[in-house]
Design a protein around this motif. Structure first.
Motif, PDB file in Angstrom:
ATOM      1  N   LEU A  53       0.832  -1.205   0.000  1.00 37.63           N
ATOM      2  CA  LEU A  53       0.000   0.000   0.000  1.00 37.63           C
ATOM      3  C   LEU A  53       0.866   1.255   0.000  1.00 37.63           C
ATOM      4  N   GLU A  54       1.991   1.193   0.706  1.00 43.53           N
ATOM      5  CA  GLU A  54       2.838   2.374   0.839  1.00 43.53           C
ATOM      6  C   GLU A  54       3.827   2.526  -0.315  1.00 43.53           C
ATOM      7  N   THR A  55       4.411   1.413  -0.784  1.00 45.09           N
ATOM      8  CA  THR A  55       5.535   1.510  -1.718  1.00 45.09           C
ATOM      9  C   THR A  55       5.250   1.013  -3.130  1.00 45.09           C
ATOM     10  N   LYS A  56       4.268   0.094  -3.297  1.00 47.79           N
ATOM     11  CA  LYS A  56       3.999  -0.561  -4.592  1.00 47.79           C
ATOM     12  C   LYS A  56       5.249  -1.278  -5.132  1.00 47.79           C
ATOM     13  N   ASP A  57       6.109  -1.698  -4.232  1.00 45.52           N
ATOM     14  CA  ASP A  57       7.368  -2.333  -4.633  1.00 45.52           C
ATOM     15  C   ASP A  57       7.338  -3.807  -4.222  1.00 45.52           C
ATOM     16  N   GLU A  58       7.183  -4.696  -5.193  1.00 51.49           N
ATOM     17  CA  GLU A  58       7.083  -6.122  -4.892  1.00 51.49           C
ATOM     18  C   GLU A  58       8.387  -6.684  -4.336  1.00 51.49           C
ATOM     19  N   ASN A  59       9.494  -6.012  -4.569  1.00 48.58           N
ATOM     20  CA  ASN A  59      10.773  -6.491  -4.053  1.00 48.58           C
ATOM     21  C   ASN A  59      10.881  -6.339  -2.542  1.00 48.58           C
ATOM     22  N   ARG A  60       9.995  -5.572  -1.957  1.00 47.94           N
ATOM     23  CA  ARG A  60      10.016  -5.360  -0.510  1.00 47.94           C
ATOM     24  C   ARG A  60       9.084  -6.324   0.229  1.00 47.94           C
ATOM     25  N   LEU A  61       8.407  -7.194  -0.496  1.00 45.72           N
ATOM     26  CA  LEU A  61       7.478  -8.123   0.130  1.00 45.72           C
ATOM     27  C   LEU A  61       8.202  -9.355   0.647  1.00 45.72           C
ATOM     28  N   TYR A  62       7.831  -9.807   1.838  1.00 51.21           N
ATOM     29  CA  TYR A  62       8.348 -11.071   2.352  1.00 51.21           C
ATOM     30  C   TYR A  62       7.840 -12.226   1.492  1.00 51.21           C
ATOM     31  N   ASN A  63       6.599 -12.117   1.073  1.00 51.09           N
ATOM     32  CA  ASN A  63       5.919 -13.213   0.388  1.00 51.09           C
ATOM     33  C   ASN A  63       5.686 -12.851  -1.075  1.00 51.09           C
ATOM     34  N   GLY A  64       6.786 -12.644  -1.790  1.00 52.78           N
ATOM     35  CA  GLY A  64       6.705 -12.173  -3.162  1.00 52.78           C
ATOM     36  C   GLY A  64       5.957 -13.085  -4.096  1.00 52.78           C
ATOM     37  N   GLU A  65       5.924 -14.398  -3.797  1.00 46.04           N
ATOM     38  CA  GLU A  65       5.220 -15.326  -4.672  1.00 46.04           C
ATOM     39  C   GLU A  65       3.714 -15.110  -4.638  1.00 46.04           C
ATOM     40  N   PHE A  66       3.235 -14.384  -3.632  1.00 48.42           N
ATOM     41  CA  PHE A  66       1.801 -14.080  -3.512  1.00 48.42           C
ATOM     42  C   PHE A  66       1.528 -12.609  -3.847  1.00 48.42           C
ATOM     43  N   ARG A  67       2.439 -11.972  -4.585  1.00 47.28           N
ATOM     44  CA  ARG A  67       2.358 -10.518  -4.781  1.00 47.28           C
ATOM     45  C   ARG A  67       1.062 -10.074  -5.446  1.00 47.28           C
ATOM     46  N   THR A  68       0.540 -10.859  -6.428  1.00 45.31           N
ATOM     47  CA  THR A  68      -0.695 -10.450  -7.112  1.00 45.31           C
ATOM     48  C   THR A  68      -1.860 -10.417  -6.144  1.00 45.31           C
ATOM     49  N   GLN A  69      -1.963 -11.451  -5.330  1.00 45.91           N
ATOM     50  CA  GLN A  69      -3.045 -11.548  -4.346  1.00 45.91           C
ATOM     51  C   GLN A  69      -2.884 -10.476  -3.272  1.00 45.91           C
ATOM     52  N   ILE A  70      -1.673 -10.292  -2.797  1.00 49.57           N
ATOM     53  CA  ILE A  70      -1.424  -9.295  -1.756  1.00 49.57           C
ATOM     54  C   ILE A  70      -1.744  -7.891  -2.264  1.00 49.57           C
ATOM     55  N   ALA A  71      -1.319  -7.597  -3.482  1.00 48.60           N
ATOM     56  CA  ALA A  71      -1.579  -6.265  -4.050  1.00 48.60           C
ATOM     57  C   ALA A  71      -3.076  -6.009  -4.176  1.00 48.60           C
ATOM     58  N   ALA A  72      -3.824  -7.018  -4.650  1.00 54.71           N
ATOM     59  CA  ALA A  72      -5.273  -6.856  -4.807  1.00 54.71           C
ATOM     60  C   ALA A  72      -5.944  -6.621  -3.457  1.00 54.71           C
ATOM     61  N   ASP A  73      -5.542  -7.392  -2.442  1.00 58.21           N
ATOM     62  CA  ASP A  73      -6.147  -7.234  -1.122  1.00 58.21           C
ATOM     63  C   ASP A  73      -5.764  -5.895  -0.486  1.00 58.21           C
ATOM     64  N   ALA A  74      -4.525  -5.450  -0.737  1.00 66.09           N
ATOM     65  CA  ALA A  74      -4.085  -4.172  -0.183  1.00 66.09           C
ATOM     66  C   ALA A  74      -4.872  -3.017  -0.785  1.00 66.09           C
ATOM     67  N   GLU A  75      -5.074  -3.064  -2.099  1.00 64.28           N
ATOM     68  CA  GLU A  75      -5.825  -1.991  -2.755  1.00 64.28           C
ATOM     69  C   GLU A  75      -7.282  -1.982  -2.287  1.00 64.28           C
ATOM     70  N   LYS A  76      -7.819  -3.160  -2.051  1.00 66.33           N
ATOM     71  CA  LYS A  76      -9.215  -3.256  -1.605  1.00 66.33           C
ATOM     72  C   LYS A  76      -9.374  -2.730  -0.171  1.00 66.33           C
ATOM     73  N   ALA A  77      -8.413  -3.091   0.683  1.00 59.84           N
ATOM     74  CA  ALA A  77      -8.505  -2.715   2.095  1.00 59.84           C
ATOM     75  C   ALA A  77      -8.116  -1.256   2.324  1.00 59.84           C
ATOM     76  N   GLY A  78      -7.164  -0.750   1.544  1.00 56.25           N
ATOM     77  CA  GLY A  78      -6.701   0.614   1.745  1.00 56.25           C
ATOM     78  C   GLY A  78      -6.086   0.789   3.130  1.00 56.25           C
ATOM     79  N   SER A  79      -6.263   1.955   3.689  1.00 57.65           N
ATOM     80  CA  SER A  79      -5.652   2.255   4.985  1.00 57.65           C
ATOM     81  C   SER A  79      -6.237   1.415   6.121  1.00 57.65           C
TER      82      SER A  79
END
Length: 278
Positions: A217-243
């Motif tokens: 949510l803060e960086t949009k940088d997949e390289n900073r994710l612990y669980n990069g293999e789930f990046r698509t799912q994590i990004a979608a959930d982050a955008e949906k949840a917002g702050s």
């Protein structure tokens, strides 16, 4: 100093760093070093700021723009008092020596008195330019909500659940369904019930996922994710949840704290899942 962990890009002026012990303090110092580094790949380790940070004992004490605030042990109950925060306010108002801003790292910030936190709150509301505050705490839920609401969140703890990929997939799938349909909160109880005798790894998985949502949510940088293999799912959930992801993290740590006391654990976990579902 060996750099093994990526950090947020530094877009915020205040971060709550979840962690405890010397290991977390070392990583907090590394984050401070990154914030003070003028290079793009911070901390670079070779610029004037980084070299000064690691000189001597390597704990940042030789850097003129880095400050650590630790609980005073002059009394039986160590704490960070209002007077110590007032010293920070005065120092923050002064120009940095190297021109790259200043960083103040508070260790065990949950031990800051209410008066001290309120004094710092005024500074967080109108922070000086190029000044950052790192609030290291093993118990972020004990920090005043007004301070938490003005700070980002970053997890420093090593993820214990990484060793169980099956639990990780199950937990991440559960959360993804829950964020899509809040009715899934009741179905999610089944997984929690199955893991009730070994619930800490499950909580570590949840914490890891929420942490990645906050980072995305803060960086949009997949390289900073612990669980990069789930990046698509994590990004979608982050955008949906917002702050609201920060409210979820707060709910998780509330339950962390409650389960150490004589509280109905099933009720606390059900409340947490309902919070996740909105």
């Amino acid at each position: 100093m060996k750099h093994t962990q990526s950090f947020p890009a530094g877009g915020l002026h205040s971060y709550i760093l979840k962690g405890s012990g010397e290991g977390a303090l070392r990583r907090g110092r590394e984050f401070a070093m990154a914030l003070l580094c003028p290079e793009g790949d911070a901390p670079c380790g070779h610029c004037a700021s980084c070299r000064q940070f690691v000189s001597g004992a390597g704990d940042g004490k030789n850097h003129p723009d880095y400050f650590e605030i630790l609980p005073s042990k002059k009394t039986r109950n160590a704490s960070i008092k209002k007077e110590m925060v007032e010293d920070v306010i005065e120092e923050a108002s002064m120009t940095s020596y190297l021109g790259g801003g200043k960083v103040f790292l508070f260790s065990e910030f949950e031990k800051t008195t209410v008066e001290g936190q309120n004094a710092l709150l005024k500074l967080l509301e109108e922070p000086p330019a190029k000044t950052s505050f790192l609030l290291l705490s093993a118990h972020p839920d004990r920090i005043l909500p007004t301070v938490r609401s003005r700070s980002g969140y970053y997890e420093l703890r090593v993820e214990e659940a990484e060793t169980d990929p099956v639990l990780k997939r199950e937990t991440f799938a559960m959360l993804h369904r829950l964020f899509a349909r809040r009715e899934e909160a009741f179905l999610a109880r089944k997984l929690v019930e199955e893991k009730k005798d070994d619930i800490d790894p499950l909580f570590a998985c949840i914490e890891s996922y929420l942490r990645d949502m906050a980072v995305w949510l803060e960086t949009k940088d997949e390289n900073r994710l612990y669980n990069g293999e789930f990046r698509t799912q994590i990004a979608a959930d982050a955008e949906k949840a917002g702050s609201r992801v920060y409210d979820m993290i707060e709910a998780l740590y509330t339950v962390y704290d409650l389960k150490e006391h004589n509280v109905n654990r099933d009720f606390a976990i059900e409340w947490m899942l309902l919070e996740f579902g909105g």
